[in-house]
Design a protein around this motif. Structure first.
Motif, short mmCIF file in Angstrom:
data_model
loop_
_atom_site.label_atom_id
_atom_site.label_comp_id
_atom_site.label_asym_id
_atom_site.label_seq_id
_atom_site.Cartn_x
_atom_site.Cartn_y
_atom_site.Cartn_z
N UNK A 42 -1.96 8.16 -0.78
CA UNK A 42 -1.18 9.07 0.07
C UNK A 42 -1.56 8.91 1.54
N UNK A 43 -2.85 8.71 1.79
CA UNK A 43 -3.32 8.52 3.17
C UNK A 43 -2.74 7.24 3.77
N UNK A 44 -2.78 6.14 3.01
CA UNK A 44 -2.23 4.87 3.49
C UNK A 44 -0.72 4.99 3.71
N UNK A 45 -0.04 5.65 2.79
CA UNK A 45 1.41 5.85 2.94
C UNK A 45 1.73 6.66 4.19
N UNK A 46 0.90 7.63 4.49
CA UNK A 46 1.10 8.45 5.70
C UNK A 46 0.94 7.60 6.96
N UNK A 47 -0.07 6.73 6.97
CA UNK A 47 -0.28 5.86 8.13
C UNK A 47 0.92 4.94 8.33
N UNK A 48 1.39 4.34 7.24
CA UNK A 48 2.55 3.45 7.33
C UNK A 48 3.79 4.20 7.81
N UNK A 49 3.95 5.43 7.36
CA UNK A 49 5.09 6.24 7.81
C UNK A 49 5.00 6.54 9.30
N UNK A 50 3.78 6.88 9.77
CA UNK A 50 3.60 7.18 11.19
C UNK A 50 3.87 5.95 12.06
N UNK A 51 3.44 4.78 11.60
CA UNK A 51 3.69 3.55 12.36
C UNK A 51 5.17 3.22 12.41
#
Length: 368
Positions: A342-351
């Motif tokens: 979930x954390x990695x997915x959030x980072x990718x979404x923010x980018x």
């Protein structure tokens, strides 16, 4: 901010390790450190869920959670709770149960030479009803989350259909109740079926009662918002009180797997209290505060989703463990995997959103 938030936890950790060393030497020191790491790894999803609830509470009730709540978490759930289980199931007095915990059989055998069970054996024997209670409480928490429609979804291919199915009233109770019946029928031993059913129903009742009362007073908050400060503070106090109770029951549901897992390492209640309580619980509290103060949940929007999926996995594991032993390492790794994904997915979404935000700002800029 990091020093202020984690400073007390670090100090408590150092003091706990010193006490463990003085109590039992290098072996006790190592066991205490291992238990602290175990508790943090098993309860990181607990910290994320705590943060989602804590940010809805007033500063006063946040302080209550971080003071009285810590005392309950450290002494209540990691020391008194296991002892209370032995008091109830074995019919022993508090002093007898504590003496039994401090004086295990030779070579940590499950029974004494006279045939009487050890403290660890008595606690393990109570696993079905405790797992049923905690499993059903966490199952309803997970199901109510995934059956609710929300603007942002993480596993959209799964969460959106589930949210549409959630329009059927009380579906979460139907699914949880069905899971409890199947668990009692196919996983529990014949002599444990009735206790598993009763304990699971109690877990459902406690969740519905505490969550319902919190929601009711939260609604009163919104209705009284225009009535002046006094009405708002009073309503917020009621709502926060039931949110506080909700958090403590949630912590109880999370902590049981850690307590049982600790007995695979040591049966000494002092070492367990130092490792799980003073080190583990304090760091979980610090992580909770950090997530709230930093606004991490709003920045990494999928963390809450990942934590709830981890809770769903933990609920399933607790129910399965009634009939099949599940290694605590698996429990911890599943929670960490969901939170990490979930954390990695959030980072990718923010980018992905950053270029869109830049383009919008350029379009809105006036032409010179």
């Amino acid at each position: 901010m990091i020093t202020r938030i984690f400073g007390l936890s670090v100090a408590v950790t150092v003091l706990s390790l010193v006490v463990a060393f003085l109590y039992g030497g290098p072996t006790a020191l190592a066991l205490c450190a291992i238990l602290g790491i175990l508790e943090v790894s098993l309860s990181f999803d607990n910290a994320v869920i705590n943060a989602t609830v804590l940010q809805r509470m007033s500063e006063f009730w946040q302080r209550i959670f971080l003071t009285i709540g810590v005392v309950i978490a450290v002494f209540g759930m990691r020391l008194v709770f296991p002892l209370a289980i032995v008091w109830i199931t074995a019919g022993l007095g508090p002093i007898e149960a504590f003496d039994l915990a401090l004086n295990p059989p030779p070579d940590d055998a499950p029974y004494f030479p006279d045939g009487s069970p050890s403290y660890e054996t008595l606690l393990t024997d109570a696993h079905p009803q405790i797992a049923a209670f905690g499993g059903m409480f966490l199952a309803l928490l997970f199901l109510n989350f995934i059956f609710e429609e929300r603007e942002i979804t993480w596993l959209s291919w799964l969460e959106k259909p589930l949210a549409r199915a959630g329009k059927l009233d009380m579906l979460s109770v139907v699914v949880a109740g069905t899971g409890l019946i199947l668990t009692a029928e196919f996983l529990a031993k014949e002599e444990d079926r009735s206790t598993v059913l009763v304990a699971g129903l109690l877990g459902m009742i406690v969740y519905i009662a505490v969550d319902g009362l919190g929601s009711m007073f939260h609604t009163e908050d919104l209705e009284n918002a225009a009535s002046g400060p006094s009405g708002l503070v009073k309503a917020t106090g009621k709502a926060a009180f039931f949110l506080f109770l909700y958090l403590e029951v949630l912590d109880a549901s999370f902590s049981f797997d850690g307590v049982i897992g600790a007995f695979a390492i040591t049966s000494d209640p002092i070492i367990i209290a130092l490792g799980l309580g003073f080190i583990g619980a304090m760091f979980v509290r610090s992580i909770t505060v950090y997530l709230v103060r930093q606004g991490t949940l709003s920045e990494y929007v999928y963390l809450e989703h990942g934590a709830h999926w981890a809770i769903g996995a933990l609920a399933a594991i607790l129910l399965i463990s009634i009939g099949v032993h599940v290694d605590e390492l698996i429990t911890g790794l599943i929670g960490v995997a969901f939170i990490g994904a979930a954390f990695i997915s959030s980072i990718l979404r923010n980018r992905k959103d950053e270029p869109d935000a830049v383009d919008e700002s350029k379009e809105a800029a006036p032409v010179s």
